[in-house]
Design a protein around this motif. Structure first.
Motif, PDB file in Angstrom:
ATOM      1  N   VAL A 254      26.038  44.754  33.530  1.00 29.63           N
ATOM      2  CA  VAL A 254      25.486  45.455  34.780  1.00 29.63           C
ATOM      3  C   VAL A 254      24.152  45.650  34.866  1.00 29.63           C
ATOM      4  O   VAL A 254      23.317  45.252  35.728  1.00 29.63           O
ATOM      5  N   ARG A 255      23.784  46.286  33.934  1.00 29.75           N
ATOM      6  CA  ARG A 255      22.330  46.742  33.647  1.00 29.75           C
ATOM      7  C   ARG A 255      21.361  45.699  33.462  1.00 29.75           C
ATOM      8  O   ARG A 255      20.265  45.580  34.238  1.00 29.75           O
ATOM      9  N   LYS A 256      21.611  44.616  32.729  1.00 31.48           N
ATOM     10  CA  LYS A 256      20.943  43.400  32.542  1.00 31.48           C
ATOM     11  C   LYS A 256      20.854  42.627  33.893  1.00 31.48           C
ATOM     12  O   LYS A 256      19.666  42.156  34.315  1.00 31.48           O
TER      13      LYS A 256
ATOM     14  N   GLY B 188      36.766  33.822  21.505  1.00 32.15           N
ATOM     15  CA  GLY B 188      37.264  34.563  20.079  1.00 32.15           C
ATOM     16  C   GLY B 188      38.285  35.687  20.659  1.00 32.15           C
ATOM     17  O   GLY B 188      39.159  35.501  21.110  1.00 32.15           O
ATOM     18  N   SER B 189      38.141  36.952  19.851  1.00 34.23           N
ATOM     19  CA  SER B 189      38.958  37.894  20.294  1.00 34.23           C
ATOM     20  C   SER B 189      38.643  38.847  21.465  1.00 34.23           C
ATOM     21  O   SER B 189      39.374  39.901  22.191  1.00 34.23           O
ATOM     22  N   ALA B 190      37.732  38.328  22.216  1.00 30.93           N
ATOM     23  CA  ALA B 190      37.041  39.119  23.486  1.00 30.93           C
ATOM     24  C   ALA B 190      38.167  38.654  24.491  1.00 30.93           C
ATOM     25  O   ALA B 190      38.855  37.565  24.825  1.00 30.93           O
ATOM     26  N   ARG B 191      38.273  39.887  25.479  1.00 24.27           N
ATOM     27  CA  ARG B 191      39.169  39.566  26.663  1.00 24.27           C
ATOM     28  C   ARG B 191      38.839  40.728  27.651  1.00 24.27           C
ATOM     29  O   ARG B 191      38.512  41.769  27.282  1.00 24.27           O
ATOM     30  N   LEU B 192      39.241  40.037  29.138  1.00 28.97           N
ATOM     31  CA  LEU B 192      38.891  41.178  30.046  1.00 28.97           C
ATOM     32  C   LEU B 192      40.263  41.254  30.546  1.00 28.97           C
ATOM     33  O   LEU B 192      41.002  40.404  30.906  1.00 28.97           O
ATOM     34  N   ASP B 193      40.367  42.824  30.980  1.00 33.43           N
ATOM     35  CA  ASP B 193      41.731  42.922  31.539  1.00 33.43           C
ATOM     36  C   ASP B 193      41.622  42.656  33.068  1.00 33.43           C
ATOM     37  O   ASP B 193      42.563  42.305  33.790  1.00 33.43           O
ATOM     38  N   SER B 194      40.227  42.842  33.705  1.00 34.97           N
ATOM     39  CA  SER B 194      39.931  42.649  35.060  1.00 34.97           C
ATOM     40  C   SER B 194      38.364  42.367  35.275  1.00 34.97           C
ATOM     41  O   SER B 194      37.733  42.222  34.168  1.00 34.97           O
ATOM     42  N   LEU B 195      38.188  42.041  36.573  1.00 31.60           N
ATOM     43  CA  LEU B 195      36.731  41.943  36.932  1.00 31.60           C
ATOM     44  C   LEU B 195      36.002  42.957  37.786  1.00 31.60           C
ATOM     45  O   LEU B 195      35.510  42.452  38.563  1.00 31.60           O
ATOM     46  N   ASP B 196      36.464  44.116  37.465  1.00 31.03           N
ATOM     47  CA  ASP B 196      36.089  45.265  38.198  1.00 31.03           C
ATOM     48  C   ASP B 196      34.588  45.447  38.087  1.00 31.03           C
ATOM     49  O   ASP B 196      33.868  46.253  38.870  1.00 31.03           O
ATOM     50  N   LEU B 197      33.927  44.794  37.543  1.00 30.35           N
ATOM     51  CA  LEU B 197      32.548  44.857  37.113  1.00 30.35           C
ATOM     52  C   LEU B 197      31.830  44.235  38.349  1.00 30.35           C
ATOM     53  O   LEU B 197      30.553  44.838  38.518  1.00 30.35           O
ATOM     54  N   LEU B 198      32.416  43.312  38.854  1.00 29.89           N
ATOM     55  CA  LEU B 198      31.922  42.361  39.817  1.00 29.89           C
ATOM     56  C   LEU B 198      31.000  43.286  40.943  1.00 29.89           C
ATOM     57  O   LEU B 198      30.092  42.656  41.395  1.00 29.89           O
TER      58      LEU B 198
END
Length: 267
Positions: free
Chosen positions: A22-24, A39-49
């Motif tokens: 968000v900052r970038k 890889g091991s990365a995973r998002l539970d939701s897209l609440d940052l949008l």
């Protein structure tokens, strides 16, 4: 990824710092985001949008448990979700989205809240029919990548503005739903799998299409006869490789004008 937007390119194969994204984005004057989660990365939701102002282009690849928030962003014009998401598309009114490309989901799709939608792509789709398109007649381009099934095109007859149709890795049950699509210019039906239609395809249904320039029915099982194709005066490109013609009259294709590029069933 589109070049006509100012897109923040973010890739992660480990823990995802949503606040840094968000900052970038906010400090860089961006109006698009490409996010690859691997890889091991995973998002539970897209609440940052909602924290990304003036977002017009969004493309996400990777594991996202709930990607539904992406459909709710006001002003978004293009959305690409390669998330394998199975959460239903929310019943929202989103008047700006013009392009949607997603991994298909087993739940029902309702696009009635997206009146600006012109281009729709579904990947990895096991659908047997297209009845969900009955509530989105404004679509002008539709692409579906199947999984080897036989598909009924029922539902497409409602899309009277359709100019481009592409079905990959699926055989077609019947061409009759295409009969009234007078704006159809490009029709690619690229078969896949071993399943066969209950009856051979009848090209009569597309012989009445006055705008059709490209017709590809390749590896499409069986078709009755090529004779109706001689009546398509607008045709510029015809390809039938791997489709068996029951009448055995493929020689008639030699009667097409020299301006038509032809690839016959046995070529």
């Amino acid at each position: 990824m589109r070049a006509d937007y100012n897109v923040l390119n973010w890739r992660s194969d480990g823990p995802i710092d949503e606040r840094e994204i968000v900052r970038k984005y906010q400090s860089g004057g961006f109006d698009g985001l490409f996010l690859r989660v691997s890889g091991s990365a995973r998002l539970d939701s897209l609440d940052l949008l909602p924290s990304l102002p003036d977002l017009k282009y969004l493309e996400i690849e990777g594991n996202v448990a709930d990607d539904s928030r992406a459909f709710e962003i006001p002003g978004l014009r293009e959305l690409v979700l390669l998330t394998k998401g199975q959460v239903a598309i929310p019943a929202v009114q989103q008047g700006s989205l013009e392009v949607l490309a997603i991994d298909d989901r087993v739940c029902e799709i309702d696009l009635s809240g997206f009146p600006a939608l012109a281009r729709l792509t579904l990947w990895s789709s096991g659908r047997r029919d297209l009845e969900f398109l009955e509530n989105s007649p404004w679509i002008s381009s539709f692409k579906l990548e199947g999984v080897g099934q036989v598909m009924d095109l029922r539902g497409l007859e409602s899309c009277t503005r359709l100019a481009e149709l592409e079905i990959l890795e699926a055989r077609i049950e019947s061409l009759s739903p295409l009969r009234d699509l007078q704006e159809l210019r490009r029709c690619w039906l690229i078969g896949g799998g071993e399943s066969m239609q209950a009856a051979p395809l009848d090209f009569d249904s597309v012989s009445v299409l006055g705008s059709l320039e490209e017709l590809r029915v390749t590896y499409g099982g069986e078709a009755l006869s090529v004779a109706p194709l001689l009546n398509i005066g607008s045709l510029r490109d015809l390809r039938l490789r791997g489709t068996r013609i029951v009448a055995g009259d493929s020689y008639l294709l030699r009667e097409l004008p020299e301006s038509v590029r032809v690839v016959g069933p046995d070529e």
